[in-house]
Design a protein around this motif. Structure first.
Motif, short mmCIF file in Angstrom:
data_model
loop_
_atom_site.label_atom_id
_atom_site.label_comp_id
_atom_site.label_asym_id
_atom_site.label_seq_id
_atom_site.Cartn_x
_atom_site.Cartn_y
_atom_site.Cartn_z
N TYR A 1 -13.37 -108.81 -55.96
CA TYR A 1 -14.50 -107.98 -55.54
C TYR A 1 -14.44 -107.80 -54.03
CZ TYR A 1 -19.14 -105.92 -56.32
OH TYR A 1 -20.20 -105.05 -56.44
N ILE A 2 -14.37 -106.54 -53.60
CA ILE A 2 -14.31 -106.24 -52.17
C ILE A 2 -15.64 -105.64 -51.72
CG2 ILE A 2 -13.14 -104.93 -50.36
CD1 ILE A 2 -10.68 -104.79 -52.22
N VAL A 3 -16.27 -106.29 -50.77
CA VAL A 3 -17.49 -105.78 -50.14
C VAL A 3 -17.10 -105.28 -48.75
CG1 VAL A 3 -19.78 -106.35 -49.25
CG2 VAL A 3 -18.95 -107.41 -51.38
N GLN A 4 -17.25 -104.00 -48.51
CA GLN A 4 -16.92 -103.47 -47.18
C GLN A 4 -18.11 -102.76 -46.56
OE1 GLN A 4 -13.45 -100.95 -46.77
NE2 GLN A 4 -13.66 -100.91 -44.54
N SER A 5 -18.41 -103.14 -45.34
CA SER A 5 -19.48 -102.47 -44.59
C SER A 5 -19.13 -101.01 -44.39
CB SER A 5 -19.69 -103.16 -43.24
OG SER A 5 -20.17 -104.47 -43.41
N ALA A 6 -20.13 -100.22 -44.05
CA ALA A 6 -19.98 -98.77 -43.95
C ALA A 6 -18.83 -98.37 -43.03
CB ALA A 6 -21.28 -98.15 -43.45
N PHE B 1 -13.90 -110.57 -51.22
CA PHE B 1 -13.46 -110.28 -49.86
C PHE B 1 -14.62 -109.61 -49.12
CE2 PHE B 1 -9.66 -110.16 -52.53
CZ PHE B 1 -8.79 -111.00 -51.83
N LEU B 2 -15.01 -110.18 -48.01
CA LEU B 2 -16.10 -109.63 -47.20
C LEU B 2 -15.49 -108.97 -45.98
CD1 LEU B 2 -18.50 -112.72 -47.39
CD2 LEU B 2 -18.44 -110.72 -48.91
N VAL B 3 -15.43 -107.65 -46.01
CA VAL B 3 -14.81 -106.87 -44.93
C VAL B 3 -15.93 -106.27 -44.09
CG1 VAL B 3 -13.20 -105.01 -44.38
CG2 VAL B 3 -12.89 -106.34 -46.49
N THR B 4 -16.17 -106.85 -42.94
CA THR B 4 -17.35 -106.46 -42.18
C THR B 4 -17.21 -106.82 -40.70
OG1 THR B 4 -19.76 -106.75 -42.03
CG2 THR B 4 -18.47 -108.68 -42.69
#
Length: 273
Positions: A54-59, A152-155
């Motif tokens: 699961y990939i979480v990416q900020s705007a 994955f927290l891409v921020t």
């Protein structure tokens, strides 16, 4: 917010910023009993037959190099990792995806059906939440799934790594923090030549762009422990030359566009990745 103390760790991940009143209201509307849903997912995670990434990416905003991670789900899917990618549907994202399908159109598709068919799902959220609220909302969405094994927290947000470690232990998931830098810029996605990006014949500008995208995405592959940084970078760079990312994106787009046009379910759409 939660009776179970360990769950409150989630609201402490971003340094100095917890759940806003707006987010708490949104969560109350989305989940009948959020605490029970999170705890149930934790218990059932050991029994999940699938291991979803699961990939979480900020705007992603205009000219930001972090647009590279929009291709991460296609890279992981090419390596046979089921993956869900969640990011706001900003103009920069839509500039890219709308060339292949109507990405801004909301669909009533079951995520699990799309994952089964294609090994990936792009969950493009509306942009009504600010960066902090989106981050927390997306993280909760990931932790509510029983089959998620890695997040994955891409921020660019400053996260508390100690709290991340506590969440990992409690929820039995691996969580990787990939910090991006908004000032790291590239050409705006409106001006991308997709043939030069995805196909073999590239000029100097697109050779450099693909090298940058490969270097950034290599951080995700390092989490699997199967590649060195050089190997991961080369593998991804090769995908930008051998049309692998283009092929995966094209199949995904065809599936989604067919569903949009005909309102079909996965049982009727039989595209395979």
């Amino acid at each position: 917010m939660f009776v179970t103390q360990q769950l409150n760790t989630m609201s402490e991940l971003i340094e100095g910023q917890g759940f806003s009143e707006k987010l708490q209201h949104v969560l109350a509307q989305q989940y009948l009993n959020l605490e029970a849903t999170l705890l149930r997912a934790k218990v059932l995670r050991d029994f999940a037959s699938s291991k979803v990434q699961y990939i979480v990416q900020s705007a992603i905003q205009a000219e930001q190099a972090s647009a590279a991670f929009l291709f991460a789900p296609f890279i992981l899917a090419n390596l046979n990792h089921p993956v869900i990618y969640n990011s706001p549907a900003t103009p920069s994202v839509l500039n890219i995806l709308n060339r292949y399908y109507q990405a801004e159109q909301r669909q009533n598709l079951k995520i699990d059906d799309v994952l089964e068919a294609l090994n990936l799902y792009l969950d493009l959220s509306d942009t009504s939440l600010d960066d902090v609220d989106f981050f927390y909302s997306s993280l909760i969405k990931a932790l509510c799934r029983t089959d998620v094994s890695q997040i994955f927290l891409v921020t660019a947000l400053a996260l508390n790594t100690q709290k991340i470690a506590e969440l990992e232990q409690f929820f039995k998931v691996k969580i990787y923090y990939i910090r991006i830098h908004p000032q790291d810029s590239i050409i705006d996605s409106r001006d991308w030549n997709m043939r030069k990006l995805f196909f073999k014949n590239k000029d100097e500008q697109y050779v450099a762009l693909c090298e940058k995208f490969a270097t950034l995405n290599a951080e995700l592959l390092l989490s699997y422990g199967s590649y060195s940084l050089q190997q991961a970078t080369q593998l991804i760079e090769d995908m930008f030359y051998a049309e692998h990312i283009y092929e995966k994106l094209s199949v995904y787009a065809e599936y989604m566009q067919t569903c949009l046009q005909h309102g079909v379910s996965r049982n009727q759409a039989t595209f395979l990745a």
